[in-house]
Design a protein around this motif. Structure first.
Motif, PDB file in Angstrom:
ATOM      1  N   VAL A  12      -4.790   3.157   7.832  1.00 15.15           N
ATOM      2  CA  VAL A  12      -4.481   3.841   6.575  1.00 15.15           C
ATOM      3  C   VAL A  12      -5.637   3.719   5.590  1.00 15.15           C
ATOM      4  N   TRP A  13      -6.456   2.687   5.734  1.00  8.99           N
ATOM      5  CA  TRP A  13      -7.581   2.500   4.821  1.00  8.99           C
ATOM      6  C   TRP A  13      -8.746   3.429   5.152  1.00  8.99           C
ATOM      7  N   GLU A  14      -8.703   4.051   6.310  1.00 10.08           N
ATOM      8  CA  GLU A  14      -9.789   4.932   6.730  1.00 10.08           C
ATOM      9  C   GLU A  14      -9.467   6.411   6.536  1.00 10.08           C
ATOM     10  N   LEU A  15      -8.309   6.705   5.952  1.00 12.61           N
ATOM     11  CA  LEU A  15      -7.876   8.104   5.849  1.00 12.61           C
ATOM     12  C   LEU A  15      -8.368   8.794   4.576  1.00 12.61           C
ATOM     13  N   GLU A  19      -5.753   5.206  -3.581  1.00 10.90           N
ATOM     14  CA  GLU A  19      -5.597   3.769  -3.373  1.00 10.90           C
ATOM     15  C   GLU A  19      -4.145   3.309  -3.465  1.00 10.90           C
ATOM     16  N   ASP A  20      -3.389   3.865  -4.447  1.00  9.98           N
ATOM     17  CA  ASP A  20      -1.998   3.440  -4.576  1.00  9.98           C
ATOM     18  C   ASP A  20      -1.175   3.846  -3.362  1.00  9.98           C
ATOM     19  N   LEU A  25       1.441   2.459   1.985  1.00 10.28           N
ATOM     20  CA  LEU A  25       1.480   2.581   3.441  1.00 10.28           C
ATOM     21  C   LEU A  25       1.153   1.246   4.118  1.00 10.28           C
ATOM     22  N   ASP A  26       0.168   0.542   3.563  1.00  8.79           N
ATOM     23  CA  ASP A  26      -0.211  -0.748   4.142  1.00  8.79           C
ATOM     24  C   ASP A  26       0.939  -1.746   4.031  1.00  8.79           C
ATOM     25  N   ALA A  27       1.663  -1.695   2.915  1.00  9.21           N
ATOM     26  CA  ALA A  27       2.816  -2.581   2.756  1.00  9.21           C
ATOM     27  C   ALA A  27       3.906  -2.245   3.765  1.00  9.21           C
ATOM     28  N   ALA A  28       4.122  -0.934   4.013  1.00  2.00           N
ATOM     29  CA  ALA A  28       5.126  -0.530   5.000  1.00  2.00           C
ATOM     30  C   ALA A  28       4.727  -0.980   6.398  1.00  2.00           C
ATOM     31  N   VAL A  29       3.438  -0.884   6.709  1.00  2.00           N
ATOM     32  CA  VAL A  29       2.954  -1.352   8.016  1.00  2.00           C
ATOM     33  C   VAL A  29       3.180  -2.858   8.141  1.00  2.00           C
ATOM     34  N   GLY A  30       2.900  -3.606   7.062  1.00  2.95           N
ATOM     35  CA  GLY A  30       3.113  -5.051   7.087  1.00  2.95           C
ATOM     36  C   GLY A  30       4.566  -5.406   7.316  1.00  2.95           C
ATOM     37  N   PHE A  43       5.697  11.164   0.519  1.00  2.00           N
ATOM     38  CA  PHE A  43       4.775  11.003  -0.601  1.00  2.00           C
ATOM     39  C   PHE A  43       3.898  12.244  -0.725  1.00  2.00           C
ATOM     40  N   PRO A  44       3.446  12.526  -1.963  1.00  4.19           N
ATOM     41  CA  PRO A  44       2.513  13.642  -2.158  1.00  4.19           C
ATOM     42  C   PRO A  44       1.079  13.180  -1.921  1.00  4.19           C
ATOM     43  N   VAL A  45       0.282  14.073  -1.344  1.00  2.00           N
ATOM     44  CA  VAL A  45      -1.129  13.789  -1.096  1.00  2.00           C
ATOM     45  C   VAL A  45      -1.951  14.904  -1.738  1.00  2.00           C
ATOM     46  N   PRO A  46      -2.864  14.560  -2.635  1.00  2.00           N
ATOM     47  CA  PRO A  46      -3.673  15.605  -3.281  1.00  2.00           C
ATOM     48  C   PRO A  46      -4.613  16.280  -2.288  1.00  2.00           C
ATOM     49  N   VAL A  47      -4.627  17.605  -2.366  1.00  2.00           N
ATOM     50  CA  VAL A  47      -5.537  18.401  -1.539  1.00  2.00           C
ATOM     51  C   VAL A  47      -6.184  19.419  -2.471  1.00  2.00           C
TER      52      VAL A  47
END
Length: 206
Positions: A12-15, A19-20, A25-30, A43-47
């Motif tokens: 998720v850190w490479e996508l 940052e928020d 996502l990292d918390a959900a993976v944990g 979640f919304p993702v800016p494009v």
């Protein structure tokens, strides 16, 4: 906006996400690594100047011993579904507002008819009885107009009635609506102030 080949196999850190969002996502993976349970996120993702909504499924992948060492993140675009849900919520809110407004509009003439009908039983004077009958007739006509408007609205929503849009002056629309309401306002009871420079609007004058 998200080609699979550019994102498959990355953390998720490479996508390149905000940052928020990466933190969520990292918390959900944990949590999935610790509990072994899957989790769903939206979640919304800016494009560019817009944004898309993604639904992500966090899928733990246990090894032969049952220990979770990897987590698979599967996402899909749900922008259209979210837009449809928002439109449905907006429509439900508008319908609720309409029901409250219609309930108020119906109560007024019904109360007037009930009061006039009750008075008819107690008033012997012919002139007064004529006035009461006139009030009943007037309020009944008002109810008929309300019912007709509701039927028109129902046909509009069902597509059976297509509005004929034309360029109209706002003051003409206000005057026509006031006249169509059938309400006899006393002098000074209703005041309408319109900007004479207001541009024309598209509407169905009927």
């Amino acid at each position: 906006g998200f080609p699979p080949a550019a994102h498959a196999g990355r953390t998720v850190w490479e996508l390149g996400l905000p940052e928020d969002l990466v933190g969520a996502l990292d918390a959900a993976v944990g949590r999935a690594l610790r509990s072994g349970l899957g989790e769903d996120l939206e979640f919304p993702v800016p494009v560019g100047r817009d944004s898309v909504w993604l639904h992500a499924r966090v899928v733990p992948e246990p090894d032969e011993a049952g220990a979770v060492g990897h987590v698979l993140l599967v996402s899909r675009d749900v922008t259209e579904r979210r837009a449809a849900e928002n439109a449905l919520r907006a429509r439900d809110a508008m319908q609720s507002l309409l029901v409250r407004g219609v309930s108020h509009e119906f109560r007024a003439p019904l109360a007037a008819i009930s009061a006039a009908a009750g008075a008819l039983e107690r008033v012997p004077e012919p002139e007064r009885r004529t006035e009461l009958l006139g009030a009943i007739t007037e309020e009944t006509a008002r109810l008929e107009r309300l019912v007709a408007n509701l039927l028109d609205l129902s046909r509009l929503e069902g597509g059976a009635l297509v509005p004929r849009l034309d360029w109209c002056a706002v003051d003409d629309l206000v005057t026509g609506g006031r006249r169509a309401s059938g309400v006899a306002f006393r002098p000074g009871e209703l005041e309408v102030a319109l900007d004479p420079s207001h541009p024309l609007v598209q509407a169905d004058q009927v």
